[in-house]
Design a protein around this motif. Structure first.
Motif, PDB file in Angstrom:
ATOM      1  N   GLN A   1       0.825  -1.206   0.000  1.00 38.91           N
ATOM      2  CA  GLN A   1       0.000   0.000   0.000  1.00 38.91           C
ATOM      3  C   GLN A   1       0.861   1.258   0.000  1.00 38.91           C
ATOM      4  N   TYR A   2       1.980   1.227   0.722  1.00 37.62           N
ATOM      5  CA  TYR A   2       2.852   2.403   0.764  1.00 37.62           C
ATOM      6  C   TYR A   2       3.473   2.667  -0.612  1.00 37.62           C
ATOM      7  N   LEU A   3       3.971   1.610  -1.253  1.00 33.65           N
ATOM      8  CA  LEU A   3       4.593   1.788  -2.566  1.00 33.65           C
ATOM      9  C   LEU A   3       3.576   2.256  -3.606  1.00 33.65           C
ATOM     10  N   LEU A   4       2.349   1.729  -3.536  1.00 32.71           N
ATOM     11  CA  LEU A   4       1.322   2.147  -4.488  1.00 32.71           C
ATOM     12  C   LEU A   4       0.956   3.615  -4.307  1.00 32.71           C
ATOM     13  N   SER A   5       0.795   4.043  -3.069  1.00 33.79           N
ATOM     14  CA  SER A   5       0.453   5.459  -2.826  1.00 33.79           C
ATOM     15  C   SER A   5       1.589   6.383  -3.247  1.00 33.79           C
ATOM     16  N   ARG A   6       2.835   5.978  -2.974  1.00 31.25           N
ATOM     17  CA  ARG A   6       3.971   6.805  -3.388  1.00 31.25           C
ATOM     18  C   ARG A   6       4.097   6.873  -4.906  1.00 31.25           C
ATOM     19  N   LEU A   7       3.861   5.763  -5.590  1.00 29.18           N
ATOM     20  CA  LEU A   7       3.937   5.757  -7.040  1.00 29.18           C
ATOM     21  C   LEU A   7       2.854   6.636  -7.650  1.00 29.18           C
ATOM     22  N   GLN A   8       1.629   6.598  -7.088  1.00 25.04           N
ATOM     23  CA  GLN A   8       0.541   7.429  -7.601  1.00 25.04           C
ATOM     24  C   GLN A   8       0.827   8.912  -7.380  1.00 25.04           C
ATOM     25  N   SER A   9       1.302   9.253  -6.193  1.00 24.70           N
ATOM     26  CA  SER A   9       1.602  10.668  -5.929  1.00 24.70           C
ATOM     27  C   SER A   9       2.779  11.163  -6.769  1.00 24.70           C
ATOM     28  N   PHE A  10       3.792  10.319  -6.981  1.00 19.06           N
ATOM     29  CA  PHE A  10       4.952  10.733  -7.777  1.00 19.06           C
ATOM     30  C   PHE A  10       4.569  10.903  -9.245  1.00 19.06           C
ATOM     31  N   SER A  11       3.778   9.977  -9.793  1.00 14.89           N
ATOM     32  CA  SER A  11       3.372  10.092 -11.193  1.00 14.89           C
ATOM     33  C   SER A  11       2.447  11.281 -11.411  1.00 14.89           C
ATOM     34  N   ALA A  12       1.583  11.571 -10.409  1.00 11.45           N
ATOM     35  CA  ALA A  12       0.715  12.748 -10.541  1.00 11.45           C
ATOM     36  C   ALA A  12       1.522  14.037 -10.436  1.00 11.45           C
ATOM     37  N   PHE A  13       2.547  14.046  -9.558  1.00 13.25           N
ATOM     38  CA  PHE A  13       3.370  15.243  -9.417  1.00 13.25           C
ATOM     39  C   PHE A  13       4.210  15.499 -10.679  1.00 13.25           C
ATOM     40  N   ARG A  14       4.743  14.428 -11.246  1.00 10.03           N
ATOM     41  CA  ARG A  14       5.540  14.562 -12.465  1.00 10.03           C
ATOM     42  C   ARG A  14       4.691  14.679 -13.722  1.00 10.03           C
ATOM     43  N   ARG A  15       3.384  14.479 -13.588  1.00  9.72           N
ATOM     44  CA  ARG A  15       2.434  14.594 -14.700  1.00  9.72           C
ATOM     45  C   ARG A  15       2.831  13.691 -15.872  1.00  9.72           C
ATOM     46  N   TRP A  16       2.933  12.389 -15.541  1.00 10.61           N
ATOM     47  CA  TRP A  16       3.297  11.433 -16.567  1.00 10.61           C
ATOM     48  C   TRP A  16       2.221  11.308 -17.642  1.00 10.61           C
ATOM     49  N   GLY A  17       0.979  11.578 -17.283  1.00  7.42           N
ATOM     50  CA  GLY A  17      -0.100  11.399 -18.243  1.00  7.42           C
ATOM     51  C   GLY A  17      -0.274  12.531 -19.225  1.00  7.42           C
TER      52      GLY A  17
ATOM     53  N   SER B   1       0.282  15.002 -22.377  1.00  6.79           N
ATOM     54  CA  SER B   1       0.739  14.726 -23.754  1.00  6.79           C
ATOM     55  C   SER B   1       2.102  15.330 -24.037  1.00  6.79           C
ATOM     56  N   GLU B   2       2.532  16.333 -23.234  1.00  9.17           N
ATOM     57  CA  GLU B   2       3.825  16.955 -23.483  1.00  9.17           C
ATOM     58  C   GLU B   2       4.981  16.128 -22.937  1.00  9.17           C
ATOM     59  N   GLN B   3       4.693  15.105 -22.143  1.00  7.95           N
ATOM     60  CA  GLN B   3       5.759  14.313 -21.565  1.00  7.95           C
ATOM     61  C   GLN B   3       6.395  13.391 -22.617  1.00  7.95           C
ATOM     62  N   ARG B   4       7.522  12.823 -22.225  1.00  2.06           N
ATOM     63  CA  ARG B   4       8.219  11.899 -23.110  1.00  2.06           C
ATOM     64  C   ARG B   4       7.420  10.604 -23.288  1.00  2.06           C
TER      65      ARG B   4
ATOM     66  N   ARG C   1       4.110   6.004 -21.363  1.00  2.00           N
ATOM     67  CA  ARG C   1       3.960   4.555 -21.361  1.00  2.00           C
ATOM     68  C   ARG C   1       3.924   4.019 -19.926  1.00  2.00           C
ATOM     69  N   ALA C   2       4.775   4.581 -19.060  1.00  2.00           N
ATOM     70  CA  ALA C   2       4.755   4.169 -17.651  1.00  2.00           C
ATOM     71  C   ALA C   2       3.428   4.533 -16.992  1.00  2.00           C
ATOM     72  N   TRP C   3       2.898   5.710 -17.335  1.00  2.00           N
ATOM     73  CA  TRP C   3       1.590   6.106 -16.801  1.00  2.00           C
ATOM     74  C   TRP C   3       0.501   5.142 -17.257  1.00  2.00           C
ATOM     75  N   GLY C   4       0.521   4.742 -18.504  1.00  2.00           N
ATOM     76  CA  GLY C   4      -0.457   3.783 -19.001  1.00  2.00           C
ATOM     77  C   GLY C   4      -0.342   2.436 -18.322  1.00  2.00           C
ATOM     78  N   LEU C   5       0.912   1.984 -18.083  1.00  2.00           N
ATOM     79  CA  LEU C   5       1.100   0.710 -17.386  1.00  2.00           C
ATOM     80  C   LEU C   5       0.568   0.774 -15.954  1.00  2.00           C
ATOM     81  N   VAL C   6       0.794   1.907 -15.285  1.00  2.00           N
ATOM     82  CA  VAL C   6       0.283   2.062 -13.918  1.00  2.00           C
ATOM     83  C   VAL C   6      -1.241   2.020 -13.904  1.00  2.00           C
ATOM     84  N   GLN C   7      -1.882   2.707 -14.848  1.00  2.00           N
ATOM     85  CA  GLN C   7      -3.337   2.711 -14.901  1.00  2.00           C
ATOM     86  C   GLN C   7      -3.885   1.318 -15.226  1.00  2.00           C
TER      87      GLN C   7
END
Length: 209
Positions: free
Chosen positions: A26-42, A44-47, A52-58
């Protein structure tokens, strides 16, 4: 008679893996969600790698929820493994003492039932009670009635303060504040005096003939 809850308890390895998967997962999942939201992986301007990592997480989160749902249906049917972690580790609830008789105490339930019935009765009866009539009924049982009666007569019985514009209720001649007596008389057609419970017919300024 076998209930399905017999068997040995958890081993040491099962306890360690259960703790790591429950708390650490649960800790790793919450940290991964907060980090991906902060870095805005989803965005369209991202690499492409970040998208692709955002899609895999979803997709992984959706797959986990779907498998958890089917595990819940299986648990409701068989009653063995409540979560996916318990199913993977083969951990289930068993009796600590299978031969112990079950002792059920209904004391707490009885108190709750009595309190619920009592509260429902109060909700039904309180709107039907008149506060002034209850006050007049309890007035003879007051201990300090004789000591404070002389001081209370000079105060308004509604706001319990000295009347700035003293008026009296007719025909009982008890003194009130003008605004207190006027608002109560206007709000109730058959307003009764707070001191003697007599119907107030009219109001008059104190000291006027």
């Amino acid at each position: 008679v076998r209930t399905g809850l017999e068997g040995p308890g958890l081993s040491v390895s099962q306890k360690i893996l259960y703790c790591i998967s429950t708390v650490g997962g649960q800790y790793l999942l919450s940290r991964l969600q907060s980090f991906s939201a902060f870095r805005r992986w989803g965005d369209s301007e991202q690499r492409p790698l970040a998208r692709r990592a955002w899609g895999l997480v979803q997709h992984a989160e959706g797959l986990y929820r779907a498998v958890s749902f089917f595990n819940l249906l299986s648990f409701l049917y068989g009653g063995r493994y409540k979560t996916l972690v318990e199913r993977i580790l083969k951990a289930r609830l068993v009796y600590g003492s299978p031969n112990m008789n079950r002792a059920v105490s209904f004391e707490y339930m009885n108190r709750q039932l009595v309190w619920n019935e009592f509260s429902e009765m109060l909700l039904l009866l309180l709107p039907l009670l008149n506060s002034s009539s209850v006050k007049k009924f309890l007035l003879p049982f007051s201990k300090d009635k004789s000591a404070s009666s002389s001081g209370d007569e000079a105060n308004c019985p509604i706001c319990v303060s000295s009347p700035s514009i003293p008026f009296v209720a007719l025909p009982c001649q008890h003194r009130y504040c003008y605004y207190c007596l006027r608002t109560r008389s206007a709000a109730t057609s058959s307003y009764r005096c707070e001191r003697c419970n007599e119907v107030v017919v009219a109001i008059q300024r104190h000291g006027s003939s």
